[in-house]
Design an enzyme around this catalytic site. Structure first.
Site, short mmCIF file in Angstrom:
data_model
loop_
_atom_site.label_atom_id
_atom_site.label_comp_id
_atom_site.label_asym_id
_atom_site.label_seq_id
_atom_site.Cartn_x
_atom_site.Cartn_y
_atom_site.Cartn_z
N ASP A 493 0.85 -1.19 0.00
CA ASP A 493 0.00 0.00 0.00
C ASP A 493 0.88 1.24 0.00
O ASP A 493 2.11 1.16 0.15
CB ASP A 493 -0.88 -0.05 1.25
CG ASP A 493 -2.04 0.93 1.21
OD1 ASP A 493 -2.27 1.54 0.15
OD2 ASP A 493 -2.70 1.09 2.25
N GLU A 1361 -77.93 -28.58 -2.02
CA GLU A 1361 -76.95 -28.36 -3.10
C GLU A 1361 -77.28 -27.14 -3.99
O GLU A 1361 -76.33 -26.64 -4.60
CB GLU A 1361 -76.86 -29.63 -3.97
CG GLU A 1361 -76.21 -30.80 -3.29
CD GLU A 1361 -77.08 -31.43 -2.19
OE1 GLU A 1361 -76.52 -31.87 -1.19
OE2 GLU A 1361 -78.32 -31.46 -2.37
#
Length: 1791
Positions: A493, A1361
């Protein structure tokens, strides 16, 4: 020496003198050269230069004559340039005329190219010290590489001492792709592509300026598509040409939104020429400070402070070739070690080694794939290189060893600055001392004195890495420190080089190096800002010239150092500062970025630029270095960063940690990071192969889209996405809060990486939904990618099996390759120690060809999986063999996923080093045909083709001959809108579709997907322009979605061509809904949608008689339309339940509800798939994700409502017969049952008791029935009556119920009239139970009957039904043909008779509670449902008790108010068996209080059948005997004493278990779920249970295995994997996980209790009124660990809503080896007389004998009598009857 400081007076005099001097010089220039200071409109002589007229002034072509400062007219005149101010400052006001530059003195041909002498045209100087004579040469080095060089003719100048690029010694190529044209007056050069005549490089646009410290040259470019130059922050990959200045000079500067020069010095750019792919590159080999100016023409101007002009131009047929040519010049990238490609974690200032250890620990525990831990300067002692802090980082060497033991690596940072002070303990800093002794430092201008700057450790010197002695010293220091700390790689670095003081500790001298005549637009406009003085000296030259080579030279020196530390091993070097060729030695990260969304986005451009620069191992600091990140930003960056070639998470001190695990082990951050890093590690063989190609050939790794799709100009500006190589497209999310990304999808076939599904996108911009944990990953068709099963490190991963991921292109071909070596040895490629494969697919053949194999250790690895994407047809066979082997073998371990069209081949053993061939067969499967002609009339070839479908005759009557084309796509997707809570889609009907299906199509549809909960979603399709009927059934869904993305169990995708919806379970990737199929239709009276199913394990849909609980998917169609139809195979029956549950192959379960009440049919086919067809309404689906069958059922029940809680007495046995002639017959049955002592709670009367079948009446033959009812009720019995809905209206005497109904207007009418629709044989009217007034009337009628005529405790509503004995009306005619005989008639019973067959006309009208009207056509199937709630409400209101309602017709949610019986069954063995199926189905449907008519309704039963049915029926939730008139008496007391005894015994077992059963009923009432439970609900991980339907469970713990065959006295039962006890004996049966044959005499049913459970029981009695007063019992069945648990719910058994009102008692039981405890959880109901504990039975307690047992109760202890202690059978029975113990208090029993 420090610079002299002047006084104020001296400064004033100097300024005045300067002004006078400038004026004098200007006058002299004007007089001497006669150069105009302003534009002259007359025509001056050519030697004076020419300024353009206004008409000819091409402002974008002006070349700035005053680049270093704001222009003034005076300076412009001084420089002999043209002055024309403009209305903005971008455009030069002062620009060059034609009087500057050089003339060529004749062009000569050399062996290498051309040469000429250039002579400066007489003109004013720009920056002084002009060089009058130059030498221009060209070298035609290769067919596609040209070099031209301009130098001082007489004096040597500084040239870059590049360590790879050497002088050209060859001859000019004979087949150059370029022509070089040199214009002599003034001199310029053009480079022209021969094939296209395109001028690529043209310096005629501006003058050549060549002075000692200022060099300028301009060139016109052929297009505006220019990429490269660095290092800067370029917001876009393609350069902005709008007058931009980009300085280049290495500098320690944070990247930001500016033009600052950053860490690297990169002077290469690439330019696109045209859409054929032609591109070229330009590289200036110069390391001096410079700026490059770009203007819109486009023109590029170089302004350089020294050295020479040394250009290379590269011509490529493609952009990728250009980059390859550039890298072949500067040096191909290093081949990384395999571990370099793993993920790295880093942080500046962890603070201590303990913190580092914690970071490592938490990320290991989180399962994060993670190869390398990095430490920044904080590990050092006082930030000194080659030291470590032995206090804060004590134990560092041992920590590194731990990393190595876990196969992880350790990388340290080294800055170049070497401290000059002593160590912390006062001793000498030996690294510094050794360097001093060897004279390795950068020196001041005297060449002797080390320059002193300042960096992290304080005052420092700087190694001169260009000197050989420094290289040796550096290697020695690296080697010495390695002995202390065995690191694995180095991060270098601060090597720009950086200094915290300007220039040096002493400042910088005032000279032409530190203050040149021209300073580029660099940071601070100061050459030595943040670095060292320009006159300092290195081995390669002055800092002024070699400054930008510092990082380059350090990387080279570091590489040599690591060669010493790791002989013959590849290393890892990460450098911040770079130069052309740095990639041969090091990787690069993009520097100290900021934690911001912008910088994440900009990192793509940076990464792609370094790909151009020859540094493929590149990435940015994930999550950002500077600044506080956020979870969202970091999560998105981790997803993206997983695909940086160099992947490292790193941040600065003073900010919170940002490693993935820091956000929590269960966070979406961790899950997402782990997921995508696992994908990275899976793809490492592919990535490594890309790096091999980069190393060998210069190919890019992270690749701009334009490199592959150069013929598409749209791709030339794409920089929000990138490729890995040619094949993987990566689209990250780069905007805060975004979950949808607009992405350009290039012209290729693309597949979703994670699902394998082919995408419909091609050469278009699309909106990609990318929620919180997703990044866009797409595979390009035509490529084969090598993969490997991932692990948490690369070392571990490399041992795992390999595989191939094949993405087919449109021609069903693909290719790929694979490089493999040991991953670490240096020069394996050069030495040939590697394995290399090529792959190719065509015609369903895969060739795996090993072209090189010289790495024997690698041959233990093998390819074990192959996944092929893009196979549209089913795969039937797979074969594989070694290549050229005549014998092939079938490979059975493969699967084909039709949803995604993916073939997966597993468990291969193709060892590396050999070649193989794999073949697969594809067939057009009949199971993939979706019926295009399901109509009642049979299809013919002509009618099929008229419909627009395909015809193929078939031998199977089930397989459709007429089927949809696979590309049928009647609806196009026009808009998709994604949100966090769902998706909205607009569909438009395509008018040119060839399909012509029944009814008229709806043109505009809206699709809504809502993520209601994490485990539940809804998807709805409806008419976008006109409201259609929707089911008026209320559901319990959140008013606003409560799901969160991270916790959702599912993902949803909208598919196109054809339109479809795909729902995928996240945990497994399994597609569980896929309607991306042909045949989707949304017509007015015909809606059809098909979906693939995830497996063949499907359950539910009704009410229809099924022959097994598990559906048969072999082309079966099931009808749904409520009808008075007794059960039989296939006919649609009483109820309507469009709900199914599916088990996925992995063992997960999900449920699907279609909320539609129109007539429909559902077809299963073996694909597996199902098709819904319905005749109205909308599509409104709800899906429940489970993941277990029971949980999925609970989720469904949560939405439709939990089942009703029956009264306790309703769990007793019930008797009923249709055909009692009078009350006496009822009494006779009652007396016989009592005499036989058969437990019995409820007596029914059917319609026999009513007068002429009129509701709310009593026939004279039953005039004593009310009195009888009162009598049996006084004995604890209950009475249930029947009510049919039809109300007679033509009676000879008034019918009060009808009259009051008329007054309340409760009857169903014809639409838009007040006329009642009369039905049945006589004139009867049907109440409209949807109306509020009907509910009120119904309640009043019951109240009258209950108070005035006869008491009842429950109601049985039948014929609802609704059933009608005529068709539609008494005239058998209806008024609307379209509704009664719709264009499509579902495959119902009596299909050709019309929908009104034996029911009402479809056009009759109902009125909903909101006063809106609906047609019976839409709500017919809701009639029974609409009756259930008013009936239950009325029952509770009238009786004041809970009661029970039994309804024949049901719809989802009906279970909240009613139970159900399975209808008018037959007295035969098949109906006995099917009753279990029906019960289990209705358990799914949310109606758990269910049972069948015991012994059968129709026909006479026979002895064995009725006996076996009584045994089974004793365990129906609703246990009722029922038979029809004209049959013999067949109730339990009617047969003989043996039958009565058998019935009594089995019902006594039921009554004994009622507390357990009642508790189970409470559990489902409170939480949903099943009481009658399929075995698979508890044992879903055992596939054997998935098809079991002849056994069932009561709750989780009680298994029933009945006999259901004639003359069979043993039964086969499956025993799931648990401990089981025989209920009758208490013995462990010692069988589990297998089928067993059980003895089953006629009077015996096999019952088993599951270990691990405690069942509350009670001594039985003749009815529940008495049994509730008996002693309770705890049955403890221990599991293998002698543990068990259970609970008891208890209330008064009849009060309404006891749970809701907290009027109940709840106890929890726990057994642990020798301790049994009862803990009271709720005491809302206490009746000690009902809770007396009499017996405790412990089964499976262990073999040890028990001598004494102690009870702790109410604070006292006492001994408990032992009734039985049988160690051999592990049974212990305790007798507590004399101890006065009640369960309403907590107890503890122990021994």
């Amino acid at each position: 020496m420090a610079r002299k400081k002047f006084s104020g007076l001296e400064i004033s005099l100097i300024v005045l003198f300067a002004i006078v001097t400038i004026i004098a010089i200007a006058l002299i220039v004007v007089l001497a050269t006669k150069t105009p200071a302003v534009e002259q409109t007359s025509s001056p002589s050519s030697e004076l230069g020419r300024c353009p007229s206004d008409q000819k002034d091409a402002i974008n072509e002006r070349i700035n004559c005053i680049p270093e400062q704001s222009p003034t007219k005076a300076i412009c005149a001084q420089r002999g340039c043209c002055w024309k101010p403009w209305n903005n400052s971008f455009i030069p006001w002062c620009f060059f005329a034609e009087n500057h530059g050089y003339n060529s003195q004749g062009i000569k041909t050399t062996t290498a190219g051309l040469e000429t002498q250039l002579t400066r045209i007489s003109s004013p100087t720009i920056f002084g010290n002009d060089i009058n004579t130059l030498h221009f040469t060209t070298e035609h080095q290769t067919p596609n590489r040209l070099r031209f060089k301009i130098t001082d003719r007489f004096k040597s100048r500084y040239e870059v001492p590049h360590q790879y690029v050497k002088p050209f010694t060859g001859k000019a190529t004979s087949d150059a792709l370029y022509d070089v044209v040199v214009k002599q007056t003034p001199f310029s050069i053009q480079v022209i592509r021969k094939t296209t005549k395109n001028v690529l490089f043209d310096t005629s646009v501006g003058p050549l300026v060549y002075s000692d410290q200022y060099l300028q040259i301009s060139t016109r470019l052929p297009s505006e598509y220019m990429y490269g130059l660095g290092e800067h922050i370029h917001k876009r990959f393609r350069h902005d040409l709008n007058w931009k200045t980009w300085p280049i000079f290495t500098r320690d500067q944070l990247p930001g939104d500016n033009n600052n020069n950053l860490y690297g010095h990169q002077t290469f750019f690439m330019c696109m020429e045209n859409t054929t792919g032609n591109a070229f590159g330009v590289f200036l080999m110069n390391s001096n400070a410079m700026e490059i100016f770009i203007q819109p023409t486009p023109i590029v101007t170089y302004r350089v402070t020294g050295g020479i002009l040394d250009f290379y131009i590269f011509l490529g047929d493609t952009p990728e070739q250009v980059v390859q040519q550039f890298q072949q010049l500067i040096g191909l990238p290093a081949m990384p070690a395999y571990w370099n490609l793993g993920f790295q974690l880093s942080r500046w200032n962890y603070g201590s080694l303990d913190v580092v250890k914690e970071v490592v620990k938490r990320n290991r525990e989180a399962g994060i794939p993670y190869d390398t831990q990095v430490t920044d300067i904080d590990y050092m002692e006082d930030k000194k290189a080659f030291t470590y802090d032995k206090t804060k980082f004590k134990g560092l060497p041992e920590f590194v060893q731990d990393l190595h033991a876990h196969e992880q690596k350790y990388v340290i940072i080294l800055d170049p600055g070497i401290a000059i002070n002593k160590r912390a303990d006062g001793t000498n800093y030996e690294t510094y001392d050794r360097g001093n002794a060897q004279h390795v430092w950068v020196n001041e201008s005297d060449g002797v004195t080390p320059l002193i700057g300042e960096v992290w450790p304080g005052l420092t010197v700087y190694p001169d890495f260009t000197s050989p002695q420094c290289e040796k010293w550096w290697a020695d220091e690296c080697s010495l420190f390695y002995k202390d700390v065995p690191y694995d790689g180095l991060w270098i670095d601060m090597n720009e080089v950086s200094s915290f003081v300007q220039g040096s500790k002493e400042g910088c001298k005032d000279n032409r190096w530190n203050y040149p005549p021209f300073t580029p637009d660099i940071l601070d406009k100061l050459m030595y800002s943040k670095t060292i003085c320009m006159d300092s000296v290195q081995h390669w030259g002055k800092q002024y010239d070699v400054h930008s080579l510092y990082g380059y030279s350090m990387a080279i020196a570091t590489e040599k150092a690591l060669e010493k530390v790791f002989p013959n091993k590849r290393n890892f070097i990460l450098t911040r500062s770079t130069f052309a060729g740095s990639g041969r030695h090091a990787a690069h990260w993009l520097g100290d970025n900021t934690a911001s969304w912008e910088q994440m986005e900009w990192s793509i451009a940076g990464m792609l630029e370094f790909s151009l620069f020859g540094m493929p191992l590149v990435g940015a600091d994930i999550c950002g270095f500077v600044g506080e990140t956020t979870e969202e930003l970091c999560r998105r960056w981790m997803q993206f960063g997983a695909f940086y070639p160099f992947s490292r998470n790193h941040n600065a001190e003073n900010y919170q940690h940002q490693d993935p695990a820091f956000f929590g082990p269960d966070s979406i951050m961790v899950k997402s990071s782990r997921h995508y890093l696992n994908i990275r590690y899976t793809l490492l063989p592919f990535l490594y192969t890309l790096f091999y190609k980069a190393h060998c050939c210069g190919e890019t790794v992270a690749r701009p889209v334009l490199h592959e799709f150069y013929n598409d100009t749209n791709s030339w500006i794409e920089d929000m996405e990138f490729l890995w190589g040619p094949a993987l497209l990566i689209t990250p999310v780069l905007r805060q809060g975004a979950e949808i990304v607009s992405a350009y999808i290039p012209d290729a076939t693309w597949y979703d990486y994670e699902t394998g599904a082919k995408k419909p996108w091609r050469k278009q911009r699309v909106e990609i939904p990318l929620p919180a944990d997703k990044i866009g990953l797409h595979l390009r068709g035509g490529y084969i990618i090598p993969i490997q099963q991932p692990n948490v490190t690369t070392t571990a991963s490399r041992r795992n099996p390999l595989g191939l991921l094949i993405a087919l292109d449109d021609n069903k071909t693909a290719k790929g390759d694979f490089f493999w070596d040991d991953g670490e040895t240096k020069d394996t490629i050069e030495s040939g120690k590697y394995i290399f494969y090529t792959f190719s697919v065509s015609n369903n053949n895969l060739n795996i060809t090993c072209t090189h194999s010289s790495y024997p250790e690698g041959e233990s690895l093998s390819f074990e999986t192959i996944k092929v994407l893009g196979l549209p047809l089913s795969v039937t066979n797979v074969t594989g063999a070694e290549l050229n082997n005549t014998s092939t073998s079938f490979h059975a371990d493969f699967s084909y996923d039709p949803s995604n069209q993916v073939l997966l081949i597993k468990n291969l053993k193709f060892n590396l080093g050999k070649s193989f061939q794999v073949k697969w067969d594809q067939v057009s499967s009949e199971s993939e045909k979706f019926n295009c002609y399901p109509d009642a009339d049979l299809a013919t070839e002509q009618t099929c083709k008229d419909r627009g479908c395909l015809w193929q005759a078939t031998s199977s009557v089930r397989v459709p001959a007429c089927y949809f084309p696979m590309d049928a796509n009647p609806y196009t997707v026009n808009r998709i809108q994604y949100s966090s809570t769902g998706i909205t889609v607009d569909l438009h009907f395509s008018s040119n579709t060839r399909l012509k299906l029944p009814s008229d199509p709806i043109s505009h549809l809206r699709v809504e997907v809502k993520y209601h909960k994490n485990d539940m979603l809804q998807f709805k399709i409806y008419d976008a322009q006109k409201k259609r009927y929707e089911v008026p059934v209320p559901l319990n869904i959140p008013t606003t979605p409560t799901s969160t993305y991270e916790n959702k169990l599912y993902d949803v995708e909208i598919k196109e061509k054809p339109f479809g919806i795909q729902i995928r379970r996240r945990s497994t990737g399994r597609v569980i809904w896929d309607s991306h199929l042909p045949g989707f239709a949304f017509n007015d009276q015909f809606i059809q949608i098909s979906t693939r199913l995830p497996s063949k394990y499907i359950y539910g849909l009704g009410e229809v008689e099924h022959t097994s609980f598990l559906h048969d998917l072999n082309w079966h169609t099931w009808r749904m339309f409520t009808r008075d139809q007794h059960p039989g195979y296939k006919p649609n029956s009483y109820g309507f339940h469009p709900y199914y549950m599916a088990l996925e192959d992995e063992g997960n379960a999900h449920g699907v509800l279609l909320l539609n009440s129109n007539s429909m049919d559902v077809t299963f086919q073996p694909t597996p798939a199902l098709t819904y067809r319905m005749i109205g309404g909308i599509l409104d689906f709800y899906m429940f994700l489970g993941p277990t069958p029971e949980v999925a059922t609970q989720q469904y029940h949560e939405v439709i409502g939990h089942p009703v809680m029956p009264p306790y007495w309703a769990l007793g046995f019930q008797l009923y017969h249709y055909g009692y002639r009078n009350t006496s017959q009822v009494k006779e049955v009652f007396n016989d049952m009592v005499d036989a002592r058969i437990p019995y709670d409820v007596q029914y009367t059917d319609i026999d008791y009513v007068e002429r079948q009129l509701n709310f009446t009593i026939d004279d033959e039953f005039r004593y029935l009310p009195q009888f009812v009162d009598e049996i009720r006084a004995q604890g019995m209950r009475h249930i009556i029947i009510l049919d809905p039809a109300i007679s209206g033509n009676e000879t005497k008034p019918n009060p119920a009808f009259t009051r109904g008329l007054e309340k207007d409760v009857f169903v009418k014809w639409p838009n009239t007040s006329d009642i629709c009369w039905a049945k044989r006589a004139q009867v009217a049907f109440p409209d139970f949807f109306k509020n007034s009907t509910a009120e009337w119904w309640e009043k009628e019951m109240e009258h009957f209950y108070n005035d005529q006869m008491k009842f405790d429950g109601l049985w509503i039948d014929m609802n039904e609704p059933s009608c004995f005529v068709h539609g009306t008494i005239t058998n005619e209806c008024r609307n043909t379209k509704l009664n005989n719709p264009p499509y008639f579902p495959e119902l019973t009596k299909r050709t008779e019309g929908l009104y067959f034996r029911t009402m006309c479809m056009e009759t009208e109902h009125v909903l509670s909101d006063e809106s009207s609906v047609l019976h056509y839409d709500v017919h199937n809701l009639y029974g449902w609409s009756q259930a709630k008013p009936t239950y409400d009325a029952l509770k209101k009238v009786t004041g008790k809970r009661g029970i309602v039994i309804s024949r017709s049901t719809y989802p949610t009906a279970g909240r108010w009613a139970g159900h019986w399975l209808g008018d069954n037959y007295a035969d063995w098949s109906n006995l068996e099917k009753s279990i199926i029906g019960m289990m189905e209705f358990s799914l449907f949310g109606i758990s209080y269910t049972g069948a008519d015991i012994c059968g309704f129709f026909n006479n039963s026979e002895y064995q059948l009725c006996a076996r049915w009584m045994q089974l029926g004793a365990f129906y939730p609703y246990a009722r005997y029922h038979s029809i008139a004209s049959t013999r008496r067949q109730d339990p007391a009617s047969w003989n004493e043996t039958f009565s005894a058998m019935s009594r015994n089995v019902l006594n077992i039921r009554y004994t278990l009622l507390p357990y059963f009642y508790t189970q009923m409470h559990e489902i009432h409170a939480h949903g779920g099943t009481v009658i439970r399929p075995l698979m609900h508890e044992f879903f991980d055992d596939k054997e249970t998935w098809a079991v339907f002849k056994q069932f469970l009561w709750g989780p713990a009680f298994m029933v295995t009945p006999v259901m065959e004639f003359n069979v006295f043993e039964v086969e039962g499956y025993v799931p994997n648990a401990r089981w006890f025989d209920y009758h004996t208490g013995h462990d049966i010692h069988v589990r996980g297998q089928t067993k044959i059980f003895d089953a005499p006629l009077d015996y049913i096999n019952l088993h209790v599951r270990g691990g459970y405690i069942l509350p029981c009670q001594e039985p009695a003749n009815n529940t009124f008495y049994s509730r007063q008996n002693f309770m019992e705890l049955l403890v069945a221990a599991d293998d660990n002698q543990m068990a648990q259970g609970s008891l719910f208890w209330d008064d058994g009849e009060t309404i809503d006891t749970y809701e009102k907290d009027l109940y008692f709840m106890a929890q039981f726990h057994f642990n080896k020798t301790i049994l405890t009862s803990t009271v959880l709720k005491s809302g109901y206490v009746n000690a007389n009902e809770m007396r504990l009499g017996t405790i039975k412990i089964w499976g307690k262990g073999y040890s004998s028990v001598d004494s047992v102690t009870l702790r109760y109410k604070g006292n202890t006492q001994q408990v009598p032992i009734a039985e202690n049988n160690p051999n059978n592990e049974i212990l029975i305790l007798d507590l009857k004399q101890l006065n113990v009640a369960l309403n208090e907590s107890i503890e029993v122990y021994w």
